[in-house]
Scaffold this motif. Structure first.
Motif, PDB file in Angstrom:
ATOM      1  N   MET B  42       0.814  -1.219   0.000  1.00 27.87           N
ATOM      2  CA  MET B  42       0.000   0.000   0.000  1.00 27.87           C
ATOM      3  C   MET B  42       0.846   1.267   0.000  1.00 27.87           C
ATOM      4  O   MET B  42       0.321   2.353  -0.108  1.00 27.87           O
ATOM      5  N   HIS B 148      -4.700   4.412  -6.314  1.00 26.91           N
ATOM      6  CA  HIS B 148      -4.845   4.034  -4.908  1.00 26.91           C
ATOM      7  C   HIS B 148      -5.859   2.911  -4.755  1.00 26.91           C
ATOM      8  O   HIS B 148      -5.638   1.933  -4.035  1.00 26.91           O
ATOM      9  N   MET B 149      -6.965   3.018  -5.483  1.00 28.93           N
ATOM     10  CA  MET B 149      -8.009   1.996  -5.393  1.00 28.93           C
ATOM     11  C   MET B 149      -7.522   0.668  -5.988  1.00 28.93           C
ATOM     12  O   MET B 149      -7.873  -0.405  -5.501  1.00 28.93           O
ATOM     13  N   GLN B 152      -5.102  -0.827  -3.420  1.00 25.10           N
ATOM     14  CA  GLN B 152      -5.919  -1.292  -2.310  1.00 25.10           C
ATOM     15  C   GLN B 152      -6.602  -2.633  -2.655  1.00 25.10           C
ATOM     16  O   GLN B 152      -6.504  -3.606  -1.908  1.00 25.10           O
ATOM     17  N   TYR B 155      -4.171  -5.554  -3.047  1.00 31.93           N
ATOM     18  CA  TYR B 155      -3.633  -5.988  -1.752  1.00 31.93           C
ATOM     19  C   TYR B 155      -4.697  -6.759  -0.965  1.00 31.93           C
ATOM     20  O   TYR B 155      -4.422  -7.791  -0.356  1.00 31.93           O
ATOM     21  N   GLN B 156      -5.934  -6.255  -0.999  1.00 33.41           N
ATOM     22  CA  GLN B 156      -7.030  -6.952  -0.317  1.00 33.41           C
ATOM     23  C   GLN B 156      -7.183  -8.377  -0.849  1.00 33.41           C
ATOM     24  O   GLN B 156      -7.343  -9.330  -0.083  1.00 33.41           O
TER      25      GLN B 156
END
Lengths: 258, 611
Positions: B42, B148-149, B152, B155-156
Motif C-alpha cells: 500500500m 490508490h483503489m 488497495q 492488496y485486499q
C-alpha cells in the motif's frame, strides 16, 4: 488575468531557523528513548518531511524515519508532530504556529528505531476484519452494476491509506492494544456498506466481539488525526448502529438497479 | 554480518505495486509465491496514479480496442511494438472487469456501469467523418484516486488469497548462474540481516526511476533498483532516452495534478492570459499528449510568456473558466460545471493544491510546470514479460519484468495518460501466469553457497569507507545535471556535459561512504545504495539520448528537431560496458502487416504526429 493571484515563488524566498526536538531511540545504542535538538533552516513552503530529511541528510544520517511518496497518499510517514498525529509530508512550515517543533513516533505501537514503529500489530487488526470483497455469485461477463448512490455509500472508507494516524491517536487503543482500532473499523465499513458484498454479517459479528467496535468511546481523536479527512467516528457510529438495529442503512430499493 | 537466511519459493516477486501484486495474485494460485518489497504494501507509487485506467468499454461513447491501439501507437510516436500493444488494448477490457469483480470501487454511470472520462491522446474516428478524430471517454476512474483503489483492491485480494509477503526487504542482488536467474539477495531492513531467496522465476516490478531528475512526481523510493541491478549483470535497458515529463506538476514541488483536470475541461494559460495550447495543438488543445503539452509550456516560458516572466504557467479548473470556454464534456449535454462537480471529480488535486500551494483551485488558477514523471524505457521484455538478454531478443531464463520497470514496449517514445495502470494489470497478470507456468515445468537449479557474498562485500565496503563528502551532494548534482541537460530539451553539447558529469559523479560516489554504521533500519545505507542505481541508469539514459539523433515523442533534440524514420525507427538497447561506458545496439520495431489489395501493408501506417 488581472485579478490578484497568489505568488507561488514567495514561499521559496525567505527562510527561518526552526528548532526540531526529535525523540531518538536506537536499540543498538540507547537504553531509553531521549530527546535531541537540531537547528535547521527552513522555507515557508517546506514540508515537515523536508525539514526532517534536511536534518538527516545534512546533520545526522543515523535518524530513522520512513518516507515514500511525499504527497500524502502512501501513508509511510505518520508521526506525532507537536503532539498531534499527522503525515510529515502533509504539514508545511508556514502553517506551524512557532519556530519550535517536537517530533516523536506514533503511540501504541512498538518503536523499532527513532520514528519507525512496528506496523505489524496494526496490519494484523486490519486483516482480522476480512478487508476484501466477498461475493460468491458467479461473476457476470461485464461489470456488476451499482448505482452512483450505492457507490457513494461506502466512498468515505475507500480514502483510507492505512497510515495508522487514527488508531494510534485513540485512547482506548493506547489502553488496550487488542482493540481492532478505528482504521480496521473504517475498512470493515467500506465493505459492509458495499452493495456488491455478501459478508456484512460476518464482519459485524467480528466487530461485535469484546475487542471490537464497542471499545470506541467516541473520543473523536481519530477523526481529527486522519490526514485524509475521513469522518472516522461517524463511520464507527454507523457500524454500531447496524449492530444495534440489525439494519444496514443502504440506498433504497427504488434506486437499486435490476 | 551473520550467515544469510535461506528461503525457497517457486516464484519471487520483487515490488508490491500494481504489477507486482497482480502477478502475485495469478502466480500464487498455481505455485508457491512470495512478494519481496522494500516498502510496506500500500506504500507503492501505483497509489499516486490519479486519473484513470484506459479500456475501450464503450460504456458512454462507442469505442473499440482498435481505437485504443491506434492512439497508443501514435502517442508513442510509432517506436511501439504493435503485437504487445494489441494485447494491451484487448486484455485491458477483461482486466477492468476482473478488477471490478475483485471489488474495485469504480465511479458509476447513472445506469450503474463503470463511468469513463476523456484523457489526453485518447480518440476515436468522428462518427460520420472517420478521417477526423475526436476525444473519447475511455478512462475508467474511481474519483481521482484510481491508482490508490487499484493498489488497495489488489492488496485486499492478496490477503484473501493468503499471499506470502516479506515486507521491508530490500533487494540488493540477483542470483545469476550460467546466464539464468535463480533467485535474489535482499536485506531485511529492520535487522540488517541478509536473506537469500532461491527461486525458479523472479519478477522485477520495482517501478520507475524518476528520482534521477530534480523536479519529479516520483516517490523517494523510485530509484530503479530492478533495472539497475539487472544492468550490472549485463542485462540491457531499452529506450532509456524516452522519459516523460508531465506538463502539470505543482510549481517546484513536482507533485502531479492529474491530467483528469484537463479531461474535465481545465485550461492552461500563459502569463498573458492566452490559451497557448490553441497554437501548439489546434485540434486537441489541452488534451494533446503529454510530451506535446510539456514542450509547449517550455516554449512559452522561453519566450518570456511564463507568469510574471517566470518559469511557470497556469492550469485553471475554475468552473467559471470551464463554462466560459465550454471545455467540459458535459457542456455537450447542455449542462454547466459547478464547484460540486469539480470537488467530486478532482478532490485529490484540489487537496494537493490547497495543501502544497495554499491555493484553492475553485477560486484561483494553479501554477504548474513540467515534472519528470514516467520512464517509457526499462528492462526489455517480450509480451510474456520474459527479459531479453540482448537486442536479438534472446531471453534470460527465469527472469521477468513488468510495470514501469519493464519496456515491453507498449509506450514507445511517449506514454498516454491512463496507459500505465493498464500496463500494470495486463502485463502483471501475464507475468504471474508465465512465471507459474515456467516454475511448473522446471526444477529448482542449484545456487552457489556464496550467493550473498558480493552483496555482503558491497555493504561492508559502504560501511567501511570514509565519508569523503556527503553522498546527498552527489545525488543533488546528478538530479540537476539530468534535469538541465537530459530533460525536456536536449542537445549534443548538453548531453556530452551530462555524460562527463555522471562519470565523475560515479567516481566520487565510489570514494565516499556513509555516516550511519548501524544494522537496524539503516536508511542512510539504503539511500546510498539507491543512489548507486540511479547513477548507473543515468549513464545509460544519457548514452541512449546521445545515440538518438532525432526528435521523437518525449525525446527532443534541439540539434535534430525532426523525426527520422529512416535511421531511427528502432529501439535503443544500452548495455553496461566496463565501469563507465555504455554500449548501444538497436532492435527493430515490431510492426504488424495486413493484406490490402493483394499487398502486405502496415496495419498502423506511420503518420506525422499532430494533435
Amino acid at each position: 488575468m488581472s485579478e490578484e493571484l497568489t505568488d507561488p515563488t514567495k514561499g521559496y524566498l525567505s527562510t527561518r531557523i526552526l528548532t526540531v526536538q526529535l525523540k531518538r531511540y536506537d536499540p543498538e545504542k540507547d537504553r531509553e528513548p531521549h530527546w535531541q535538538e537540531f537547528k535547521v533552516e527552513a522555507r515557508p513552503i517546506d514540508r515537515v518531511l523536508d525539514v526532517l530529511m534536511k536534518v538527516k541528510w545534512d546533520q545526522d544520517d543515523t535518524i530513522g524515519l520512513r518516507k515514500s511518496c511525499g504527497q500524502g497518499i502512501c501513508g509511510s510517514d505518520a508521526m506525532r508532530i507537536n503532539g498531534q498525529n499527522n503525515l510529515a509530508c502533509k504539514m508545511l512550515v508556514q502553517n506551524l504556529k512557532s519556530d519550535k517543533i517536537t517530533v516523536e513516533p506514533i503511540l501504541g505501537l512498538p518503536v523499532i528505531k527513532d520514528l519507525i514503529v512496528d506496523m505489524k500489530p496494526f496490519f494484523d487488526h486490519y486483516k482480522s476484519i476480512m478487508p476484501f470483497l466477498v461475493n460468491t455469485d458467479p461473476a457476470p461477463t461485464t461489470e456488476r452494476l451499482q448505482t452512483p448512490a450505492q457507490r457513494e455509500r461506502f466512498d468515505e472508507g475507500t480514502k483510507c491509506i492505512l497510515c495508522a494516524c487514527c488508531t494510534t491517536a485513540c485512547p482506548p487503543f493506547w489502553g488496550n492494544r487488542e482493540y481492532v482500532g478505528p482504521a480496521a473499523i473504517v475498512n470493515a465499513h467500506r465493505f459492509i456498506f458495499d452493495s456488491r458484498d455478501q459478508a456484512a454479517s460476518e464482519r459485524l459479528e467480528i466487530l461485535n466481539d469484546a475487542e471490537g467496535v464497542w471499545r470506541c468511546r467516541t473520543v473523536f481523536n481519530c477523526t481529527s488525526a486522519c490526514p485524509r479527512g475521513i469522518k472516522v467516528t461517524q463511520l464507527i457510529s454507523e457500524v454500531k448502529r447496524a449492530l444495534i438495529t440489525g439494519v444496514l442503512d443502504m440506498p433504497q430499493e427504488a434506486e437499486v438497479l435490476a | 554480518m551473520s550467515t544469510p537466511t535461506y528461503h525457497r519459493f517457486e516464484t519471487i516477486i520483487v515490488g508490491s505495486g500494481g504489477a507486482g501484486l497482480m502477478a502475485a495474485l495469478h502466480s500464487s494460485k498455481e505455485v508457491g509465491t512470495a512478494v519481496v518489497s522494500k516498502l510496506y504494501p500500500m506504500r507503492s507509487h501505483t497509489g499516486a496514479a490519479a486519473g484513470g485506467i484506459a479500456a475501450a468499454l464503450s460504456n458512454i461513447e462507442e469505442d473499440s480496442w482498435e481505437n485504443h491501439a491506434y492512439d497508443t501507437i501514435k502517442g508513442g510516436d510509432y517506436v511501439v511494438d504493435q503485437t504487445p500493444v494489441e494485447i494491451l488494448c484487448r486484455e485491458a477490457v477483461e482486466c477492468i472487469y476482473d478488477l471490478e469483480h475483485m471489488g474495485l470501487p469504480f465511479d458509476r454511470t447513472p445506469d450503474g456501469r463503470i463511468s469513463q472520462r476523456r484523457f489526453g491522446g485518447h480518440t476515436r474516428p468522428v462518427p460520420g467523418n472517420p478521417s477526423k478524430r475526436e476525444p473519447v471517454m475511455r478512462s475508467c476512474h474511481a474519483a481521482d484516486r484510481t491508482g490508490h483503489m487499484i493498489l488497495q483492491t489488489l492488496y485486499q485480494q492478496c490477503i484473501k488469497q493468503g499471499v506470502t509477503f516479506f515486507d521491508e526487504y530490500h533487494m540488493l542482488d540477483l542470483i545469476m548462474v550460467e546466464g539464468e536467474c535463480r533467485g535474489i539477495v535482499a536485506i531485511e531492513i529492520a535487522t540488517g540481516r541478509l536473506h537469500v531467496f532461491h527461486a525458479k522465476s523472479v519478477l522485477l516490478a520495482t517501478g520507475g526511476f524518476g528520482r534521477m531528475f530534480k523536479v519529479s512526481s516520483n516517490a523517494f523510493a523510485l530509484t530503479g533498483d530492478g533495472p539497475a541491478i539487472a544492468y550490472r549483470h549485463g542485462i540491457p535497458v531499452e529506450d532509456m532516452e524516452f522519459y516523460q515529463f508531465h506538463p502539470t506538476g505543482i510549481y517546484r514541488l513536482g507533485v502531479l495534478l492529474t491530467e483528469g483536470c484537463r479531461g474535465d475541461g481545465g485550461i492552461m494559460f500563459n502569463g498573458k492570459g492566452e490559451r497557448f495550447m490553441e497554437t501548439y495543438a489546434p485540434n486537441m488543445k489541452e488534451l494533446a499528449s503529454r510530451d506535446v503539452c510539456s514542450r509547449s509550456i517550455y516554449q512559452e516560458v522561453r519566450a518570456g510568456r511564463g507568469v510574471s516572466g517566470k518559469d511557470f504557467v497556469y492550469l485553471d479548473i475554475r468552473p467559471s473558466t470551464i463554462n466560459k470556454y465550454k471545455s467540459s464534456p458535459i457542456h455537450r449535454d447542455g449542462l454547466e460545471v459547478d464547484d460540486h462537480f469539480i470537488e467530486s471529480r478532482l478532490s485529490e488535486s484540489l487537496e494537493l493544491s490547497r495543501t502544497y500551494l495554499g491555493i484553492d483551485p475553485l477560486k484561483e488558477p494553479m501554477p504548474i510546470q513540467p515534472t519528470a514523471h514516467y520512464a517509457m524505457g526499462g528492462t526489455p521484455t517480450d509480451f510474456d514479460t520474459r527479459v531479453f538478454r540482448n537486442a536479438a531478443g534472446e531471453v534470460v531464463p527465469g527472469l521477468y519484468a513488468a510495470g514501469e520497470t519493464a519496456c515491453v514496449s507498449v509506450h514507445g517514445a511517449n506514454r498516454l495518460g491512463t496507459n500505465s495502470l493498464v500496463d500494470l494489470v495486463v502485463f502483471g497478470r501475464r507475468a504471474g501466469k508465465a512465471m507459474a507456468q515456467y516454475a511448473k515445468s522446471h526444477d529448482f537449479k542449484e545456487i552457489p553457497k556464496d550467493a550473498a557474498v558480493p552483496t555482503k562485500k558491497m555493504i561492508e565496503g559502504a560501511l567501511a569507507k570514509p565519508r569523503t563528502e556527503p553522498w546527498v551532494r552527489i545525488r543533488d548534482e546528478l538530479q540537476t545535471v539530468m534535469m538541465d541537460d537530459c530533460g525536456v530539451y536536449r542537445t549534443a553539447e548538453g548531453l556530452a556535459n551530462a555524460r562527463q558529469s555522471v562519470a565523475s559523479l560515479k567516481k566520487r560516489y565510489e570514494l565516499t561512504g556513509i555516516q550511519d554504521k548501524g544494522t537496524i533500519f539503516n536508511t542512510g545505507l539504503l539511500e546510498y545504495l539507491e543512489l548507486g542505481c540511479l547513477i548507473d541508469l543515468a549513464a545509460a539514459t544519457v548514452a541512449s539520448a546521445e545515440s538518438r539523433k532525432e526528435s521523437r515523442g518525449a525525446h527532443s533534440r534541439e540539434d535534430f528537431p525532426d523525426r527520422d524514420d529512416v535511421k531511427h525507427f528502432n529501439h535503443t538497447f544500452a548495455t553496461k560496458d566496463g565501469d563507465f561506458d555504455v554500449k548501444i545496439d538497436t532492435r527493430a520495431v515490431d510492426v504488424i502487416y495486413i493484406e490490402k489489395d493483394g499487398q502486405q501493408v502496415p496495419k498502423y501506417p506511420l503518420e506525422v504526429r499532430k494533435y
